[in-house]
Design an enzyme around this catalytic site. Sequence first.
Site, short mmCIF file in Angstrom:
data_model
loop_
_atom_site.label_atom_id
_atom_site.label_comp_id
_atom_site.label_asym_id
_atom_site.label_seq_id
_atom_site.Cartn_x
_atom_site.Cartn_y
_atom_site.Cartn_z
N LEU A 183 -13.08 12.42 -9.11
CA LEU A 183 -12.47 11.19 -8.57
C LEU A 183 -11.35 10.69 -9.53
O LEU A 183 -11.38 11.02 -10.73
CB LEU A 183 -13.71 10.10 -8.79
CG LEU A 183 -12.95 8.56 -8.62
CD1 LEU A 183 -12.73 8.47 -7.29
CD2 LEU A 183 -14.15 7.76 -9.42
N HIS A 184 -10.41 10.22 -8.81
CA HIS A 184 -8.97 9.84 -9.62
C HIS A 184 -8.32 8.73 -8.83
O HIS A 184 -8.42 8.80 -7.71
CB HIS A 184 -8.15 11.17 -10.21
CG HIS A 184 -7.78 12.07 -8.88
ND1 HIS A 184 -8.40 12.80 -8.16
CD2 HIS A 184 -6.46 11.89 -8.43
CE1 HIS A 184 -7.58 13.45 -7.23
NE2 HIS A 184 -6.41 12.62 -7.19
N TYR A 185 -7.63 8.09 -9.63
CA TYR A 185 -6.86 6.92 -9.10
C TYR A 185 -5.27 7.17 -9.51
O TYR A 185 -5.09 8.03 -10.47
CB TYR A 185 -7.23 5.50 -9.91
CG TYR A 185 -8.70 5.15 -9.44
CD1 TYR A 185 -8.82 4.37 -8.40
CD2 TYR A 185 -9.62 5.58 -9.99
CE1 TYR A 185 -10.12 3.79 -8.01
CE2 TYR A 185 -11.03 5.24 -9.83
CZ TYR A 185 -11.04 4.25 -8.74
OH TYR A 185 -12.30 3.91 -8.48
#
Length: 168
Positions: free
Chosen positions: A120-122
């Site tokens: 997960l990454h933004y």
Amino acid sequence: MNTLWTPWRIDHVLGKAPKVPHCIFEPPGESTSSKNDLLLYRGRNGIVLLNRFPYANGHLLIAPKRHIDCLTSLTEQENQGIMFLTQQSVLILKKHLNPDGFNIGCNLGSIAGAGIADHLHYHIVPRWNGDHNFITVISEIRTIPEHIDLTFDTLLPDFVSLFLQENP
């Protein structure tokens, strides 16, 4: 006509960029920053990286330290930590790059556009009025006005200060 040079992107554009032997969101070691890995911040719950292949100057990636693939797997503490890093990153980018706005978000799953779907990454993408032009539309190439090493050097002191505030 002005010439905008972005030579560090050519290997990526041609598909020749070397693969790293680890997840980019889990840089080796325990250091709080690493120019080689474009790691600006490694804290208790998350990390902040400069995107090596940015959509715009100052494009940051924020990820939890724990290797998870969906925001529904975040603990409350991780979720708060990621939001804290997002807020602080926006403040730092505003201070140094003076963007007119931001795109902030994440892609869950490769079908949604996640290049690295298993961690997960933004994305935080600073935007300026008129920052992208015909080159992006007709050539699928983006121009970045500042070398990534200079952007790293500009942002790093504020992320070091942020780490010291979080870890007195």
